[in-house]
Design a protein around this motif. Sequence first.
Motif, PDB file in Angstrom:
ATOM      1  N   UNK B  31      -1.067   1.067  -2.874  1.00 17.50           N
ATOM      2  CA  UNK B  31       0.242   1.799  -3.118  1.00 17.50           C
ATOM      3  C   UNK B  31       0.240   3.178  -2.283  1.00 17.50           C
ATOM      4  N   UNK B  32      -1.073   3.769  -1.890  1.00 17.79           N
ATOM      5  CA  UNK B  32      -1.032   4.702  -0.706  1.00 17.79           C
ATOM      6  C   UNK B  32      -2.361   4.654   0.074  1.00 17.79           C
ATOM      7  N   UNK B  33      -2.540   5.778   0.657  1.00 20.25           N
ATOM      8  CA  UNK B  33      -3.780   5.530   1.788  1.00 20.25           C
ATOM      9  C   UNK B  33      -4.823   5.739   1.180  1.00 20.25           C
ATOM     10  N   UNK B  35      -6.096   5.087  -2.566  1.00 22.15           N
ATOM     11  CA  UNK B  35      -6.346   4.287  -3.827  1.00 22.15           C
ATOM     12  C   UNK B  35      -6.794   2.762  -3.419  1.00 22.15           C
ATOM     13  N   UNK B  36      -7.673   2.384  -4.029  1.00 24.39           N
ATOM     14  CA  UNK B  36      -7.761   0.887  -3.796  1.00 24.39           C
ATOM     15  C   UNK B  36      -6.808  -0.068  -4.127  1.00 24.39           C
ATOM     16  N   UNK B  37      -6.829  -1.297  -3.567  1.00 21.98           N
ATOM     17  CA  UNK B  37      -5.874  -2.160  -3.478  1.00 21.98           C
ATOM     18  C   UNK B  37      -6.112  -3.407  -4.042  1.00 21.98           C
ATOM     19  N   UNK B  38      -4.972  -4.107  -4.066  1.00 26.97           N
ATOM     20  CA  UNK B  38      -4.732  -5.570  -4.420  1.00 26.97           C
ATOM     21  C   UNK B  38      -5.039  -6.634  -3.348  1.00 26.97           C
ATOM     22  N   UNK B  39      -6.216  -7.358  -3.373  1.00 28.70           N
ATOM     23  CA  UNK B  39      -6.234  -8.315  -2.185  1.00 28.70           C
ATOM     24  C   UNK B  39      -5.389  -9.500  -2.152  1.00 28.70           C
ATOM     25  N   UNK B 102       7.451   3.655   0.984  1.00 31.02           N
ATOM     26  CA  UNK B 102       7.095   3.948   2.357  1.00 31.02           C
ATOM     27  C   UNK B 102       5.518   4.451   2.358  1.00 31.02           C
ATOM     28  N   UNK B 103       5.114   4.668   0.953  1.00 29.97           N
ATOM     29  CA  UNK B 103       3.754   5.049   1.244  1.00 29.97           C
ATOM     30  C   UNK B 103       2.738   4.048   1.293  1.00 29.97           C
ATOM     31  N   UNK B 104       3.296   2.538   0.593  1.00 29.82           N
ATOM     32  CA  UNK B 104       2.280   1.597   0.732  1.00 29.82           C
ATOM     33  C   UNK B 104       1.545   1.295   2.232  1.00 29.82           C
ATOM     34  N   UNK B 157       2.275  -5.184  15.061  1.00 23.77           N
ATOM     35  CA  UNK B 157       1.236  -4.633  14.173  1.00 23.77           C
ATOM     36  C   UNK B 157       1.576  -3.174  13.378  1.00 23.77           C
ATOM     37  N   UNK B 158       2.700  -2.896  13.752  1.00 28.89           N
ATOM     38  CA  UNK B 158       3.157  -1.549  13.381  1.00 28.89           C
ATOM     39  C   UNK B 158       3.246  -1.232  11.654  1.00 28.89           C
ATOM     40  N   UNK B 159       3.313  -2.200  11.216  1.00 36.34           N
ATOM     41  CA  UNK B 159       2.957  -2.044   9.596  1.00 36.34           C
ATOM     42  C   UNK B 159       1.595  -1.929   8.862  1.00 36.34           C
ATOM     43  N   UNK B 160       0.722  -2.290   9.789  1.00 38.50           N
ATOM     44  CA  UNK B 160      -0.593  -1.992   9.433  1.00 38.50           C
ATOM     45  C   UNK B 160      -1.092  -0.745   9.193  1.00 38.50           C
TER      46      UNK B 160
END
Lengths: 243, 390
Positions: B31-33, B35-39, B102-104, B157-160
Amino acid sequence: MIGRAALAAAALLLAAFLISPDSFAPLLEPLTRRGAPAVYTQTSLWSLTVSHLALVAGAIAASAVIAVGLGVLVTRDSGRDFLPLARMVTAVGQTFPPVAVLALAVPVLGFGDWPTLLALFLYGLLPIFENTLAGLTTLPPQVVEAARGMGMTPAQRLWRVELPLALPVILSGVRLSAVIALSTAAIGSTVAAHTLGEVIIAGLLSSNAAFVVQGGAVIATLALLIDAGFRAAESAARSRAGF
Amino acid sequence: MSAAPRISRQGLLFALIGLAGLALPLVQLRPNRIVPGEPLSLPASLGWPGWALAVPLAAALLALLPARLPPWAGLALGLTGALLSVLALGWAATALIAPDAPLARVSPAAGFWLLLLAFALAAADALARLAPPVAWRWGLLLGTVLAGAAILSSGVLGDISVMREYQSRHDVFWREAGRHLLLAFGSLGLALATGLPLGVLVHQVPRLRGAVLGALNAVQTVPSLAMFGIMIPLFGWIAATVPGAAAAGVAGIGAFPALVALFLYSLLPVVSNMAVGLASVPPPVAEAAAGLGMTRAQRLWRVELPLALPVVLAAVRIVLVQNIGLTVIAGLIGGGGFGAFVFQGLNQTAMDLVLLGALPTIALALVAGVALGLLTAQAGGAPLERTAPA
C-alpha cells in the motif's frame, strides 16, 4: 612485510587497550573537543571485538567449507561441465561491491547480525573459490600422474596429494576473504550488527575523533594480525608441500 | 551411465532455477513504500496476458536443456529470456498500480530475481563456451548497455518502486551519479599520476621496494569505514591549522576526505603492478634496446612502458572496480555519491531507496570491470605484435 617484533608489539598494545581502555584515555584526550568522552563506553570494546571476530570467523569458515567443496566438485571429471561457468561467475561476482551486497541482504533478512553474516559469507566465497580452482587446476601433471600410477583411488589422490599441494593457494584466498570480511563487518554496524564499526559510527555522529581513531585502530590492528597469521600459515603449508 | 547424457547438467540447473522463479511470486504489492506487502505471481498480477508471458518463458527455460544446444543459441535464449523477464516485471507493475492509489508500490520479488539469475547464468555459460573474439564482446557489452538504457528511458519500468524513488528525486540522482563518478575516476587519476612514477622509481631503486610496498600494503588493510572516518578529523584539523590549506580546498567535510581515502586505497595496485610490469620485461629485450644505442629514458618510454601496459591496465581495472564500490561509503561521511541513497534508505528502512543506490553502483562496477577486462585483453596481444619485427 612488517617485522615480527612490530607485530608482537601491536598485538600487546591491542590486548592492553582492550583489557583496560581507560588507561589510554590521556592519549586520546587531545582528539576530543568540549570535554567529550575519550573512550567509547556505550558497549565494552572487548565484547564488540569478540562479536566482530565471531561474525567474521563464522562467515569465513562457512565460505571456506562451501567454496573449497564447490572448487573440488567442478574440478572432478563429473563436474567439469560447470568449470567455464564457475570461472565466469567468480570473475563477475567479484566486481559486486561488498557494501552493495550488504545493503541487498537487508531486505531479505532485516536488520541485525544476520544480513552482515550473509553478506560476509557470500562475498567470502569468491576469493576462496577462485584460489581453490587455481590451486587444483595448476598442479604439476607429473605429480598427479605419479599418484595415479601408485594406484591411489581418486579420493586418496584428492586428500593426500591434490589438496595438500593446493593448500597454500587456498589459504591465501581465505586470507583475502577474511581481511575483506573484517572491513565489511565494520560497515555492518550501519545495519545494526554488533561490531567495532559501532564505535566509528558513534564518533562520526558526535564528531568525536577519538572514537573514530580507536575503532579504526583496533580493526586495522586486527586486520594486520590476521593477515600476518594467514601468511605464516601459507608459508608453513608451502614448506610442508615441499615448494 | 556411460552413455553421453542427452540433457546438459548446467541446462538442468538453469531450468530448475528459472522454473522455481516462475512458481514463486514475481512482485510484491504494497500500500505504501514502508509497509510489507502481498506477493503475487506473474499470472496473478497480469491475468491472461500473464499466462501468455509465462508460457514462452517456461519454453525458453526448457529449451536450455538439450546437451547438443549450440552456445550461440544458449546466448540468444539467455538474453531474450532476461529481456522478457524485465518487461514482464514492468507490465505487471503497470497493471497492478491502480490510478486511485498513487502511494502503492510494486517491487520485484524472489521470483523475478530467480528468473533473471537463471537467464543470466545461461547467457554467461554460453558466453564462456563461445569465447568470442574481443570485438564481439565489445559489441555485446555496448548492446547490453544500450538496451538497458533504452528500457529504462522508455518508461516500461516506470511503475516499479525503484523507478518511483528515482522519479521523485531525479535531479538529486544525477547529481549523486556525477559525484560518484567524479570520486571513483578522480581518485584513479590521482593514483595514476603519482603511482606510476612511484612504480618506476621502485623498479629502478630496488632498495625502496620493500619499504614502499610494505607501507602501501598496510594502508590496504585499514578497514574502509575507519579510513573514511579518520579523514574527517584529520583534514578538519589540517584545514583549521595549516595556513592556506582551507583556501586550497582542503576540508574535513564533503567530497575531499572521501577522495583522499579512495586515492590511498588505489596506490598499492598501481605502484606494485607498474613495478611488476617493468620487472617482467625480458632481459634480452632490454639489452637489445640498449645495444641499439637508446638512452635510459628512451628505453623506458619506447620499450619498457609499452611492454608493461597490460599489467598496468590490470591495475586500473582492480582500482576502478574497487573504487566504484568503496565510493558508496563516502555516502556515510557526507561525501555524496550513490552511497547517500543507500544509507538514507537504511536509516528510513526504505528498501526501494537502498536499491536506488545499490543497483546503479553494481551496474557501474560490472560495466567498468568488463570494459577494462576487454581493454587488458587487447593490450595483452598488441605489444607482442609490435615487437615481433624487431
